[in-house]
Write an enzyme that holds these catalytic residues in place. Sequence first.
Site, PDB file in Angstrom:
ATOM      1  CE1 TYR A 138      -2.946  -1.895   6.114  1.00 35.98           C
ATOM      2  CE2 TYR A 138      -2.581   0.343   5.328  1.00 35.98           C
ATOM      3  CZ  TYR A 138      -2.992  -0.955   5.097  1.00 35.98           C
ATOM      4  OH  TYR A 138      -3.448  -1.321   3.845  1.00 35.98           O
ATOM      5  CB  SER A 150      -0.910   0.021   1.237  1.00 37.68           C
ATOM      6  OG  SER A 150      -1.531   1.285   1.390  1.00 37.68           O
TER       7      SER A 150
END
Length: 206
Positions: free
Chosen positions: A85, A59
């Site tokens: 994350y 990501s």
Amino acid sequence: PTIDILINNAGVMACPYSKTEDGFEMQFGVNHLAHFLLTNLLLDRLKEAPTARIVTVSSTAHRRAKGINFDDLNSEKSYVPFVAYGQSKLANILFTRSLAKRLAGTSVIANCLHPGGVRTELVQHVISGIHRKILYFLVTPLIFMFTKSPSEGAQTTIYCAVDEAVEGVSGKYFKDCKVAAPNTEAAVDDDMAERLWKVSAELVKL
């Protein structure tokens, strides 16, 4: 049987602090260590195929991590959901770089990618309860303008997995079906990548 394509796509995002059954911080365990272990366990099957591809979904959120915090991989000293994350997504990129080097000279290539903002339940932990419902109602038009459907979001993954243009390309980060530069220098730090590989192997007992 041989394996032609392995897609590492399992993931959680910005969840409340918790640990996996093995004692790892949830995002680091699910988003990185699980992929690291599964890939290594399947490498022999992949190498038996005439050609094979390993695709790991990362990501652009990897930019939220300045690097891998080796002193606190389980975020026990400090836990910021989106930073954790980001670290797990950075780990995906570093893992791919190290894996590609180890696969040099074989029939297997490894790449990673940013799928884009996709309308899935991955965001379920970001906003919860009634506030989530109200906000979703208010911003739904914007969500559809600036995010992708699951089908659209899968396109770069599919491209990396089967497109002929990717043949022979390995260790790269893709975005919108083309090679892109990662958003942080840490993502191209080969020393950090190698250290992460060694630490990960120890953690999963490879």
